[in-house]
Structure formats: C-alpha cells, structure tokens
Design an enzyme around this catalytic site. Sequence first.
Site, PDB file in Angstrom:
ATOM      1  N   ASN A 151       3.055   5.410   3.656  1.00  0.00           N
ATOM      2  CA  ASN A 151       3.193   4.039   4.171  1.00  0.00           C
ATOM      3  C   ASN A 151       4.671   3.680   4.084  1.00  0.00           C
ATOM      4  O   ASN A 151       5.186   3.402   3.002  1.00  0.00           O
ATOM      5  CB  ASN A 151       2.339   3.081   3.331  1.00  0.00           C
ATOM      6  CG  ASN A 151       2.544   1.639   3.759  1.00  0.00           C
ATOM      7  OD1 ASN A 151       3.196   1.360   4.770  1.00  0.00           O
ATOM      8  ND2 ASN A 151       1.986   0.716   2.994  1.00  0.00           N
ATOM      9  N   TRP A 152       5.326   3.708   5.226  1.00  0.00           N
ATOM     10  CA  TRP A 152       6.775   3.456   5.230  1.00  0.00           C
ATOM     11  C   TRP A 152       7.130   1.980   5.113  1.00  0.00           C
ATOM     12  O   TRP A 152       8.311   1.633   5.003  1.00  0.00           O
ATOM     13  CB  TRP A 152       7.385   4.042   6.515  1.00  0.00           C
ATOM     14  CG  TRP A 152       7.544   5.537   6.471  1.00  0.00           C
ATOM     15  CD1 TRP A 152       7.378   6.351   5.385  1.00  0.00           C
ATOM     16  CD2 TRP A 152       7.927   6.398   7.554  1.00  0.00           C
ATOM     17  NE1 TRP A 152       7.624   7.657   5.735  1.00  0.00           N
ATOM     18  CE2 TRP A 152       7.970   7.714   7.054  1.00  0.00           C
ATOM     19  CE3 TRP A 152       8.241   6.176   8.900  1.00  0.00           C
ATOM     20  CZ2 TRP A 152       8.314   8.812   7.850  1.00  0.00           C
ATOM     21  CZ3 TRP A 152       8.579   7.274   9.693  1.00  0.00           C
ATOM     22  CH2 TRP A 152       8.613   8.574   9.167  1.00  0.00           C
ATOM     23  N   LYS A 153       6.133   1.112   5.203  1.00  0.00           N
ATOM     24  CA  LYS A 153       6.398  -0.340   5.093  1.00  0.00           C
ATOM     25  C   LYS A 153       7.498  -0.727   6.083  1.00  0.00           C
ATOM     26  O   LYS A 153       7.538  -0.201   7.186  1.00  0.00           O
ATOM     27  CB  LYS A 153       6.695  -0.715   3.647  1.00  0.00           C
ATOM     28  CG  LYS A 153       5.601  -0.199   2.700  1.00  0.00           C
ATOM     29  CD  LYS A 153       5.661  -0.728   1.303  1.00  0.00           C
ATOM     30  CE  LYS A 153       4.522  -0.112   0.479  1.00  0.00           C
ATOM     31  NZ  LYS A 153       4.433  -0.660  -0.869  1.00  0.00           N
ATOM     32  N   GLY A 180       4.142   4.871  -0.969  1.00  0.00           N
ATOM     33  CA  GLY A 180       5.189   4.055  -0.371  1.00  0.00           C
ATOM     34  C   GLY A 180       6.559   4.679  -0.598  1.00  0.00           C
ATOM     35  O   GLY A 180       7.017   5.547   0.145  1.00  0.00           O
ATOM     36  N   GLY A 181       7.235   4.231  -1.659  1.00  0.00           N
ATOM     37  CA  GLY A 181       8.625   4.618  -1.916  1.00  0.00           C
ATOM     38  C   GLY A 181       8.884   6.119  -1.855  1.00  0.00           C
ATOM     39  O   GLY A 181       9.897   6.558  -1.280  1.00  0.00           O
ATOM     40  N   GLU A 224       0.235  -6.105   0.256  1.00  0.00           N
ATOM     41  CA  GLU A 224       1.338  -6.964   0.740  1.00  0.00           C
ATOM     42  C   GLU A 224       0.858  -7.895   1.851  1.00  0.00           C
ATOM     43  O   GLU A 224       1.339  -9.025   1.974  1.00  0.00           O
ATOM     44  CB  GLU A 224       2.511  -6.080   1.181  1.00  0.00           C
ATOM     45  CG  GLU A 224       3.236  -5.512  -0.040  1.00  0.00           C
ATOM     46  CD  GLU A 224       3.745  -4.089   0.124  1.00  0.00           C
ATOM     47  OE1 GLU A 224       3.963  -3.649   1.268  1.00  0.00           O
ATOM     48  OE2 GLU A 224       3.907  -3.406  -0.919  1.00  0.00           O
ATOM     49  N   GLU A 273      -5.492   0.535  -4.470  1.00  0.00           N
ATOM     50  CA  GLU A 273      -4.099   0.331  -4.869  1.00  0.00           C
ATOM     51  C   GLU A 273      -4.021  -0.881  -5.791  1.00  0.00           C
ATOM     52  O   GLU A 273      -4.011  -2.019  -5.315  1.00  0.00           O
ATOM     53  CB  GLU A 273      -3.219   0.066  -3.638  1.00  0.00           C
ATOM     54  CG  GLU A 273      -3.159   1.213  -2.660  1.00  0.00           C
ATOM     55  CD  GLU A 273      -1.905   1.137  -1.783  1.00  0.00           C
ATOM     56  OE1 GLU A 273      -1.139   2.109  -1.798  1.00  0.00           O
ATOM     57  OE2 GLU A 273      -1.689   0.111  -1.104  1.00  0.00           O
ATOM     58  N   SER A 297       2.903   3.525  -6.934  1.00  0.00           N
ATOM     59  CA  SER A 297       3.922   4.272  -7.678  1.00  0.00           C
ATOM     60  C   SER A 297       3.606   5.763  -7.827  1.00  0.00           C
ATOM     61  O   SER A 297       3.919   6.375  -8.851  1.00  0.00           O
ATOM     62  CB  SER A 297       4.189   3.625  -9.042  1.00  0.00           C
ATOM     63  OG  SER A 297       4.749   2.333  -8.880  1.00  0.00           O
ATOM     64  N   GLY A 319       4.993  -0.323  -6.237  1.00  0.00           N
ATOM     65  CA  GLY A 319       6.442  -0.510  -6.263  1.00  0.00           C
ATOM     66  C   GLY A 319       6.993  -0.882  -7.628  1.00  0.00           C
ATOM     67  O   GLY A 319       8.134  -1.324  -7.748  1.00  0.00           O
TER      68      GLY A 319
HETATM   69  P1  13P Z   1       4.667   2.528  -3.797  1.00  0.00           P
HETATM   70  O1  13P Z   1       4.278   3.979  -3.700  1.00  0.00           O
HETATM   71  O2  13P Z   1       6.078   2.262  -3.369  1.00  0.00           O
HETATM   72  O3  13P Z   1       4.295   1.951  -5.129  1.00  0.00           O
HETATM   73  O4  13P Z   1       3.760   1.754  -2.708  1.00  0.00           O
HETATM   74  C1  13P Z   1       2.399   1.973  -2.722  1.00  0.00           C
HETATM   75  C2  13P Z   1       1.815   1.360  -1.509  1.00  0.00           C
HETATM   76  O5  13P Z   1       1.739   0.147  -1.382  1.00  0.00           O
HETATM   77  C3  13P Z   1       1.364   2.257  -0.436  1.00  0.00           C
HETATM   78  O6  13P Z   1       0.596   1.566   0.499  1.00  0.00           O
END
Ligand code: 13P
Length: 249
Positions: free
Chosen positions: A9-11, A234-235, A98, A168, A213, A174
């Site tokens: 998920n690149w957000k 994500g990250g 989010e 999640e 995370s 994050g």
């Molecule tokens: P992180 O891996 O940055 O914690 O984000 C998780 C996320 O929200 C994936 O959808």
Amino acid sequence: MRHPVFAANWKMNQAPADAKAFLKQFMASYPRQQDRQVLFFPPALSVSVVVDATKDRPDIAVGVQNIHWEDAGAFTGETSAPMSRAAGARFVLVGHSERRHVFGETEEQTSLKVAAAFRAGLVPMICVGETLAQRESGDTNAVIIRQLRAALATLAPNQVANCMVAYEPVWAIGTGKTATPDDAATAHRALRLELKGLTNDREEAVPILYGGSVNRGNAGVLLAAGDVDGLLVGGASLEADGWSGLVRT
Ligand code: 13P
C-alpha cells in the site's frame, strides 16, 4: 494450501515517474514466483504505470486505494470502481484505517463501497482494526467483527468467499509497533470464525492479511502465525530492493 499474498500500500507516495523507476528495479530483481501473489496499491494517478509495467506477470496484480460508492456522476475529486477497473485495477482497499480515522469514512460507506466494487468486478480487501483504547478495554474482537460484518452486509455468501480481509491494528500502523504473532493469530482466528457463517463454510477461501509496521525483520514470524495468509505493507513497500527482499520471505 493458499499462496501467501504480499500487498504494497503505497498510500500518497510514488508519482508516475517514481512508480516507473520502482517497477523497473523491482521487476529486474524479482522474477516470477509460482508460490506467492504480489499486489500493488499505488495512488490512482500511478495505477496505469504499474498496470503497464506488470502486465506480463500473472503473479502480480494492481489495486486502487479507495473508490467512491457511486459508479459515475458529479463527485469532484473522486474515483469510481468502473473507471478503476477500466484502468486495469483488479482490487480495491476498503475501510483502511486512514480512510476511517483521517477522512471519517463510516461503516455504512464501507458497505456501499464493497457493493460498488462487486458491481465493477473489483475484489475488495476489507481492512479492519482496533484503536489502542479499544484494545486496552478488551474490545478488539468486538470492533473488528463489527467492522467486518458492516462492510460485507450487502453481499451473498459466494461473494464474501471472493473477498480479501486485512487486519491492521490502528496503533501498529506507521508506528514501528507490531502485534505479536499471538495477538495477530487471535484476531485472525476470530475473523476466520466469523467468515465461516458469512461464506457458508468457505472461510478458508478468504485470505486474511496482517498489516501494521511490517518489515523485512518481522515479516517471517508474522506470516508464520496462525491464520495469517499474507501481509499488507506500507512504509517497507516504498523502496524496490527492500520490497523485493520482503516479498521473498
Ligand atoms: P505501515 O506498514 O507503514 O505501518 O502501514 C501499514 C498500512 O497501513 C498498510 O495498509
């Protein structure tokens, strides 16, 4: 046995040119694997670039991060499910933390979006998760089950069996904090049991991903936890070599 799913998920990261450079590097270092599925959820403007770069790879698919629940119309700034499908997306995240907590998405809206996804032929990945306060007051299972039921409210059992789910925990996204493998297994078990009724006993068909995370160091133990069928990242999905390593876990 189901193949593990690794979803990036690149957000709000990776503009089209960045996505192109990422995919060039990633595709060079990650030849086709038979035993795992990779999903990319780029921002809407970069979807076409990722679809193009991965079109010869049946082990890789693309999704959008959000859709509107109407198919078309006067909704400035929004993206519909049919146009996402037309651009080559096959999946959509619905109910991401989010969306719920930053943009105020309601459970009713998640249900409308899931219905819109099915009308357009997109597979929804329904994201659920509790806040820290909800976990500390012992409400984790009640919250995630309520979110799951609400999102799936309009679907028939055979449609539910074609969805994906992601657990999640909000406090893990994050933050560098992850659920322990035991905590993840407990939440995933509760979701699986709920899916049994919702799918008419086809609960094993629904991949349940863990997110929050996840990184190269913890991916292996989380993936080995009970009822964890994949990871939503994500990250740690933003850098091509790191992601290529994580996907090989
Ligand atoms: P992180 O891996 O940055 O914690 O984000 C998780 C996320 O929200 C994936 O959808």
